[in-house]
Write a protein that holds these residues in place. Structure first.
Motif, PDB file in Angstrom:
ATOM      1  N   LEU A 108      69.968  68.394  48.208  1.00  0.00           N
ATOM      2  CA  LEU A 108      70.944  68.404  47.107  1.00  0.00           C
ATOM      3  C   LEU A 108      71.652  67.059  47.003  1.00  0.00           C
ATOM      4  N   ASP A 109      71.920  66.419  48.151  1.00  0.00           N
ATOM      5  CA  ASP A 109      72.502  65.066  48.127  1.00  0.00           C
ATOM      6  C   ASP A 109      71.530  64.100  47.457  1.00  0.00           C
ATOM      7  N   ALA A 110      70.241  64.228  47.789  1.00  0.00           N
ATOM      8  CA  ALA A 110      69.223  63.357  47.184  1.00  0.00           C
ATOM      9  C   ALA A 110      69.142  63.605  45.679  1.00  0.00           C
ATOM     10  N   ALA A 111      69.259  64.869  45.284  1.00  0.00           N
ATOM     11  CA  ALA A 111      69.189  65.204  43.853  1.00  0.00           C
ATOM     12  C   ALA A 111      70.370  64.606  43.092  1.00  0.00           C
ATOM     13  N   ARG A 112      71.556  64.655  43.701  1.00  0.00           N
ATOM     14  CA  ARG A 112      72.735  64.034  43.060  1.00  0.00           C
ATOM     15  C   ARG A 112      72.502  62.545  42.885  1.00  0.00           C
ATOM     16  N   THR A 113      71.963  61.908  43.925  1.00  0.00           N
ATOM     17  CA  THR A 113      71.707  60.465  43.867  1.00  0.00           C
ATOM     18  C   THR A 113      70.708  60.139  42.765  1.00  0.00           C
ATOM     19  N   THR A 114      69.736  61.030  42.568  1.00  0.00           N
ATOM     20  CA  THR A 114      68.716  60.823  41.532  1.00  0.00           C
ATOM     21  C   THR A 114      69.295  61.007  40.135  1.00  0.00           C
ATOM     22  N   GLY A 115      70.425  61.714  40.046  1.00  0.00           N
ATOM     23  CA  GLY A 115      71.040  61.946  38.744  1.00  0.00           C
ATOM     24  C   GLY A 115      70.789  63.319  38.170  1.00  0.00           C
TER      25      GLY A 115
END
Ligand SMILES: CC(C)(COP(=O)(O)OP(=O)(O)OC[C@H]1O[C@@H](n2cnc3c(N)ncnc32)[C@H](O)[C@@H]1OP(=O)(O)O)[C@@H](O)C(=O)NCCC(=O)NCCS
Length: 166
Positions: A108-115
């Motif tokens: 989920l952190d990676a998804a936030r970073t991806t936008g």
């Protein structure tokens, strides 16, 4: 990412800290074993797992013990707007120690970073452990899909997490 696993039950074996790292095709033997144990007749095939971990927009991670043993895996698919949680599983002998949470927090952190704007998923309405995990992470139920899982004809909750809300 290394996660100290909270809430390990008394008497848990050493190695309660897992490292969450990207999966590769070298993980396929361990993945096939866990997938079969966790999902039974509904398990993805070796080829499906291979396509998933290499597929476009996919992010797959595994949780490994200090000795290198893979004890969990999880993955998402980003379609350019939202991420779909494709799967999450923790080896039965290591469940209840925060490993599923650690993998999903990472994704989920990676998804936030991806936008990504939101995370979406489906879960069987009788899967208490998974529903508890998703709700603990902030997912809320959107609706019920009748007969989503076949051939057992089981219903699914659709769930959503707004990734822009802090
Ligand atoms: C769902 C699953 C991935 C959870 O993994 P896990 O590593 O055991 O989960 P965690 O230890 O991180 O637990 C996360 C939360 O779920 C809770 N939980 C775990 N197992 C539970 C159970 N059997 N019943 C109720 N709650 C449970 C934990 O207490 C924790 O809640 P808390 O943060 O409020 O304490 C695991 O049970 C699993 O692999 N199940 C089989 C595969 C599956 O159904 N995957 C989901 C498909 S949609």
């Amino acid at each position: 990412m290394t996660a100290a696993v909270p809430g390990a039950p008394a008497g848990a074996p050493a190695g309660d800290a897992v490292t969450v790292r990207p999966l590769t095709v070298d993980d396929l033997p361990a993945l096939v074993r866990m997938e079969g144990e966790l999902f039974g007749p509904g398990a993805w095939s070796r080829e499906s797992l291979r396509e998933e971990i290499r597929g476009p927009g996919r992010t797959y991670v595994g949780a490994v013990l200090p000795g290198g043993r893979l004890v969990g895996y999880a993955g998402t698919w980003f379609d350019g707007f939202d991420v779909q949680v494709m799967t999450v599983g923790t080896d039965a002998a290591h469940q209840g120690r925060g490993i599923g949470r650690a993998m999903l927090v990472h994704l989920l952190d990676a998804a936030r970073t991806t936008g990504a704007e939101s995370a979406l998923l489906e879960v069987r309405v009788d899967n208490d452990a998974a529903i508890h995990l998703y709700e603990a992470l902030g997912f809320t139920r959107l609706g019920r899909r009748r007969g989503y899982y076949q051939p057992e004809n089981a219903d699914a909750w659709t769930m959503r997490l707004d990734l822009r809300a802090r």
